[in-house]
Design a protein around this motif. Structure first.
Motif, PDB file in Angstrom:
ATOM      1  N   GLY A  26       0.810  -1.211   0.000  1.00  0.00           N
ATOM      2  CA  GLY A  26       0.000   0.000   0.000  1.00  0.00           C
ATOM      3  C   GLY A  26       0.841   1.257   0.000  1.00  0.00           C
ATOM      4  N   ARG A  27       1.924   1.246   0.758  1.00  0.00           N
ATOM      5  CA  ARG A  27       2.810   2.418   0.825  1.00  0.00           C
ATOM      6  C   ARG A  27       3.444   2.693  -0.535  1.00  0.00           C
ATOM      7  NH1 ARG A  27       8.279   2.821   1.759  1.00  0.00           N
ATOM      8  NH2 ARG A  27       8.997   4.823   2.629  1.00  0.00           N
ATOM      9  N   ARG A  28       3.900   1.643  -1.201  1.00  0.00           N
ATOM     10  CA  ARG A  28       4.499   1.808  -2.529  1.00  0.00           C
ATOM     11  C   ARG A  28       3.477   2.372  -3.516  1.00  0.00           C
ATOM     12  NH1 ARG A  28       4.848  -1.671  -7.110  1.00  0.00           N
ATOM     13  NH2 ARG A  28       3.638  -3.229  -5.989  1.00  0.00           N
ATOM     14  N   SER A  29       2.250   1.855  -3.465  1.00  0.00           N
ATOM     15  CA  SER A  29       1.202   2.324  -4.361  1.00  0.00           C
ATOM     16  C   SER A  29       0.802   3.761  -4.043  1.00  0.00           C
ATOM     17  CB  SER A  29      -0.019   1.402  -4.265  1.00  0.00           C
ATOM     18  OG  SER A  29      -1.085   1.904  -5.024  1.00  0.00           O
ATOM     19  N   LEU A  30       0.717   4.089  -2.750  1.00  0.00           N
ATOM     20  CA  LEU A  30       0.298   5.434  -2.350  1.00  0.00           C
ATOM     21  C   LEU A  30       1.313   6.479  -2.799  1.00  0.00           C
ATOM     22  CD1 LEU A  30      -1.623   7.282  -0.774  1.00  0.00           C
ATOM     23  CD2 LEU A  30      -0.325   6.737   1.293  1.00  0.00           C
ATOM     24  N   ILE A  31       2.589   6.207  -2.571  1.00  0.00           N
ATOM     25  CA  ILE A  31       3.630   7.157  -2.967  1.00  0.00           C
ATOM     26  C   ILE A  31       3.623   7.360  -4.477  1.00  0.00           C
ATOM     27  CG2 ILE A  31       6.114   7.521  -3.077  1.00  0.00           C
ATOM     28  CD1 ILE A  31       6.335   6.156  -0.359  1.00  0.00           C
ATOM     29  N   SER A  32       3.457   6.252  -5.221  1.00  0.00           N
ATOM     30  CA  SER A  32       3.419   6.347  -6.678  1.00  0.00           C
ATOM     31  C   SER A  32       2.237   7.204  -7.135  1.00  0.00           C
ATOM     32  CB  SER A  32       3.312   4.947  -7.284  1.00  0.00           C
ATOM     33  OG  SER A  32       3.129   5.007  -8.680  1.00  0.00           O
ATOM     34  N   SER A  33       1.076   7.036  -6.488  1.00  0.00           N
ATOM     35  CA  SER A  33      -0.112   7.800  -6.881  1.00  0.00           C
ATOM     36  C   SER A  33       0.020   9.270  -6.531  1.00  0.00           C
ATOM     37  CB  SER A  33      -1.352   7.208  -6.196  1.00  0.00           C
ATOM     38  OG  SER A  33      -1.581   5.881  -6.603  1.00  0.00           O
ATOM     39  N   LEU A  34       0.649   9.577  -5.397  1.00  0.00           N
ATOM     40  CA  LEU A  34       0.795  10.971  -4.982  1.00  0.00           C
ATOM     41  C   LEU A  34       1.715  11.747  -5.912  1.00  0.00           C
ATOM     42  CD1 LEU A  34       1.008  10.620  -1.085  1.00  0.00           C
ATOM     43  CD2 LEU A  34      -0.883  11.550  -2.437  1.00  0.00           C
ATOM     44  N   TYR A  35       2.624  11.041  -6.604  1.00  0.00           N
ATOM     45  CA  TYR A  35       3.498  11.708  -7.564  1.00  0.00           C
ATOM     46  C   TYR A  35       2.847  11.832  -8.942  1.00  0.00           C
ATOM     47  CZ  TYR A  35       7.632  11.905  -4.592  1.00  0.00           C
ATOM     48  OH  TYR A  35       8.523  12.218  -3.595  1.00  0.00           O
ATOM     49  N   SER A  36       1.671  11.254  -9.083  1.00  0.00           N
ATOM     50  CA  SER A  36       0.970  11.316 -10.369  1.00  0.00           C
ATOM     51  C   SER A  36      -0.009  12.487 -10.367  1.00  0.00           C
ATOM     52  CB  SER A  36       0.211  10.010 -10.623  1.00  0.00           C
ATOM     53  OG  SER A  36      -0.624  10.126 -11.755  1.00  0.00           O
TER      54      SER A  36
ATOM     55  N   LEU B  10     -18.669   9.916  -6.029  1.00  0.00           N
ATOM     56  CA  LEU B  10     -18.885   9.137  -7.242  1.00  0.00           C
ATOM     57  C   LEU B  10     -17.686   9.232  -8.182  1.00  0.00           C
ATOM     58  CD1 LEU B  10     -20.917   7.558  -9.096  1.00  0.00           C
ATOM     59  CD2 LEU B  10     -21.619   9.790  -9.963  1.00  0.00           C
ATOM     60  N   LEU B  11     -17.251  10.446  -8.477  1.00  0.00           N
ATOM     61  CA  LEU B  11     -16.156  10.642  -9.428  1.00  0.00           C
ATOM     62  C   LEU B  11     -14.835  10.107  -8.887  1.00  0.00           C
ATOM     63  CD1 LEU B  11     -16.998  14.237 -10.714  1.00  0.00           C
ATOM     64  CD2 LEU B  11     -17.432  12.053 -11.852  1.00  0.00           C
ATOM     65  N   LEU B  12     -14.537  10.411  -7.622  1.00  0.00           N
ATOM     66  CA  LEU B  12     -13.274   9.950  -7.037  1.00  0.00           C
ATOM     67  C   LEU B  12     -13.232   8.436  -6.931  1.00  0.00           C
ATOM     68  CD1 LEU B  12     -12.862  12.653  -4.246  1.00  0.00           C
ATOM     69  CD2 LEU B  12     -11.329  12.313  -6.190  1.00  0.00           C
TER      70      LEU B  12
ATOM     71  N   ARG C 230      -3.461  -2.767  -1.792  1.00  0.00           N
ATOM     72  CA  ARG C 230      -4.069  -1.933  -2.821  1.00  0.00           C
ATOM     73  C   ARG C 230      -5.309  -1.221  -2.287  1.00  0.00           C
ATOM     74  NH1 ARG C 230      -1.555   0.084  -6.486  1.00  0.00           N
ATOM     75  NH2 ARG C 230      -3.500   0.358  -7.621  1.00  0.00           N
ATOM     76  N   LEU C 231      -6.126  -1.936  -1.524  1.00  0.00           N
ATOM     77  CA  LEU C 231      -7.325  -1.331  -0.948  1.00  0.00           C
ATOM     78  C   LEU C 231      -6.955  -0.224   0.036  1.00  0.00           C
ATOM     79  CD1 LEU C 231     -10.420  -1.370  -0.609  1.00  0.00           C
ATOM     80  CD2 LEU C 231     -10.116  -3.117   1.166  1.00  0.00           C
ATOM     81  N   TRP C 232      -5.909  -0.471   0.832  1.00  0.00           N
ATOM     82  CA  TRP C 232      -5.474   0.530   1.811  1.00  0.00           C
ATOM     83  C   TRP C 232      -4.980   1.796   1.113  1.00  0.00           C
ATOM     84  CZ3 TRP C 232      -0.605   2.708   2.470  1.00  0.00           C
ATOM     85  CH2 TRP C 232      -0.459   3.517   3.605  1.00  0.00           C
ATOM     86  N   SER C 233      -4.227   1.642   0.048  1.00  0.00           N
ATOM     87  CA  SER C 233      -3.673   2.815  -0.638  1.00  0.00           C
ATOM     88  C   SER C 233      -4.776   3.653  -1.276  1.00  0.00           C
ATOM     89  CB  SER C 233      -2.656   2.384  -1.700  1.00  0.00           C
ATOM     90  OG  SER C 233      -3.286   1.675  -2.759  1.00  0.00           O
ATOM     91  N   GLN C 234      -5.748   2.982  -1.911  1.00  0.00           N
ATOM     92  CA  GLN C 234      -6.834   3.726  -2.544  1.00  0.00           C
ATOM     93  C   GLN C 234      -7.741   4.388  -1.506  1.00  0.00           C
ATOM     94  OE1 GLN C 234      -4.950   3.371  -5.116  1.00  0.00           O
ATOM     95  NE2 GLN C 234      -6.667   3.375  -6.527  1.00  0.00           N
ATOM     96  N   THR C 235      -7.910   3.734  -0.349  1.00  0.00           N
ATOM     97  CA  THR C 235      -8.698   4.334   0.732  1.00  0.00           C
ATOM     98  C   THR C 235      -7.985   5.552   1.299  1.00  0.00           C
ATOM     99  OG1 THR C 235      -9.639   2.164   1.297  1.00  0.00           O
ATOM    100  CG2 THR C 235      -9.791   3.883   2.967  1.00  0.00           C
ATOM    101  N   ALA C 236      -6.664   5.458   1.447  1.00  0.00           N
ATOM    102  CA  ALA C 236      -5.893   6.600   1.940  1.00  0.00           C
ATOM    103  C   ALA C 236      -5.980   7.772   0.977  1.00  0.00           C
ATOM    104  CB  ALA C 236      -4.442   6.197   2.160  1.00  0.00           C
TER     105      ALA C 236
ATOM    106  N   PHE D  59      -8.451   8.394  -1.059  1.00  0.00           N
ATOM    107  CA  PHE D  59      -9.794   8.962  -0.929  1.00  0.00           C
ATOM    108  C   PHE D  59      -9.896   9.793   0.349  1.00  0.00           C
ATOM    109  CE2 PHE D  59     -14.173   9.038   0.467  1.00  0.00           C
ATOM    110  CZ  PHE D  59     -14.853   9.381  -0.695  1.00  0.00           C
ATOM    111  N   GLY D  60      -9.271   9.324   1.426  1.00  0.00           N
ATOM    112  CA  GLY D  60      -9.305  10.084   2.667  1.00  0.00           C
ATOM    113  C   GLY D  60      -8.674  11.453   2.518  1.00  0.00           C
ATOM    114  N   VAL D  61      -7.556  11.529   1.787  1.00  0.00           N
ATOM    115  CA  VAL D  61      -6.911  12.822   1.543  1.00  0.00           C
ATOM    116  C   VAL D  61      -7.835  13.720   0.724  1.00  0.00           C
ATOM    117  CG1 VAL D  61      -4.982  13.965   0.394  1.00  0.00           C
ATOM    118  CG2 VAL D  61      -4.584  11.880   1.722  1.00  0.00           C
ATOM    119  N   ALA D  62      -8.430  13.146  -0.339  1.00  0.00           N
ATOM    120  CA  ALA D  62      -9.336  13.934  -1.173  1.00  0.00           C
ATOM    121  C   ALA D  62     -10.579  14.350  -0.389  1.00  0.00           C
ATOM    122  CB  ALA D  62      -9.741  13.125  -2.402  1.00  0.00           C
ATOM    123  N   ALA D  63     -11.093  13.461   0.479  1.00  0.00           N
ATOM    124  CA  ALA D  63     -12.275  13.795   1.281  1.00  0.00           C
ATOM    125  C   ALA D  63     -11.986  14.943   2.237  1.00  0.00           C
ATOM    126  CB  ALA D  63     -12.748  12.562   2.051  1.00  0.00           C
ATOM    127  N   SER D  64     -10.757  15.016   2.762  1.00  0.00           N
ATOM    128  CA  SER D  64     -10.378  16.133   3.624  1.00  0.00           C
ATOM    129  C   SER D  64     -10.417  17.443   2.848  1.00  0.00           C
ATOM    130  CB  SER D  64      -8.981  15.901   4.199  1.00  0.00           C
ATOM    131  OG  SER D  64      -8.937  14.714   4.964  1.00  0.00           O
TER     132      SER D  64
END
Length: 280
Positions: A18-28, A74-76, A114-120, A122-127
């Protein structure tokens, strides 16, 4: 579970994935683009409501941010779910999954990560969405009530269920094209069932009784499909949970919250089984 792979090992492996996926997504830039588009759509809804109030005089607008937050969810969620789907298939095609599964990682720990990274994400976007609602409420004098946090909580669960569904599709689809087609067909089915039912209802009300028999049959079929999708679509459960919040029905709110959790577990279990059956 692999021989010798304990629960703590599995959770640690999931955390690393999850950490690897989250970091990769945050740089995208894509996650920021989707968040901005979601907020733009939500702002448009609020401004349209304000224009409607201005044209029609004194009207009461209850919970003005419920629908905009639902649209953001819905969109996120659709973006994060599709991202998880294609990422899983791409890692399988590139052989990354096979390398991971030779180490202390199995299908469940990978999917949890993978579920943890996508939830994290969404949590950032929800904030950000919450800050947007508070700021816009302050600028427009619209009331932001505490139950908006409950809507965001429902959105978090709905996102988890939608992402789990995306992982389920990715585990079943052997190629990126197959997974993408399956994902889009599922989304199209939900849209046709929900919006088609409304369109047929309006058309039937404008059609003479002796010509509306076929429309009534079609509407009955769409009603049945919507009844099924109520227990399969996380967005349907979230929408009904929001309705329960509006009327203060705690029992119904718990029911639909449980429905979201059940969908999450169902799709995640299906994804784990499909990944184990198909292999990396």
């Amino acid at each position: 579970m692999k021989p010798g792979l304990q629960l703590t090992d599995r959770l640690y492996a999931a955390g690393q994935v999850g950490r690897r996926s989250l970091i990769s997504s945050l740089y995208s830039p894509s996650v920021y683009t989707v968040t901005a588009l979601a907020l733009l759509a939500a702002s448009t809804l609020v401004l349209n409501n304000l224009a409607f109030l201005n044209e029609n005089g004194l009207l009461v607008l209850t919970r003005p941010f419920f629908l905009p937050v639902f649209v953001c969810t819905l969109l996120l969620s659709l973006y994060l779910s599709l991202h998880a789907t294609l990422h899983l298939v791409r890692e399988r095609e590139q052989g990354t999954l096979k390398v991971l599964f030779f180490g202390p990682v199995d299908g469940v720990s990978y999917l949890l990560g993978r579920l943890w990274s996508q939830t994290a994400l969404f949590g950032v976007a929800a904030s950000v969405v919450l800050l947007w609602a508070v700021g816009l409420g302050w600028l427009t004098n619209l009331l932001v009530q505490a139950d908006l946090l409950a809507v965001l909580g429902l959105g978090l669960l709905a996102n988890g269920a939608v992402v789990a569904f995306g992982l389920f599709v990715g585990a079943w689809g052997r190629t990126a094209r197959t997974a993408l087609v399956l994902f889009l067909l599922a989304v199209l089915l939900v849209l046709v069932a929900q919006f088609g039912d409304q369109a047929i209802g309006q058309l039937a009300s404008q059609t003479p009784a002796n010509r509306s028999d076929s429309l009534l049959y079609l509407r009955a079929a769409l009603d049945g499909l919507n009844g099924l999708l109520l227990w399969l679509s996380p967005f349907a459960q979230m929408s009904r949970g929001m309705d329960a919040l509006l009327v203060g029905d705690g029992g119904r709110l718990l029911l639909h919250t449980g429905g979201l959790l059940g969908q999450l577990l169902l799709y995640f279990t299906g994804a784990a089984w499909a990944l184990k059956r198909g292999g990396p």
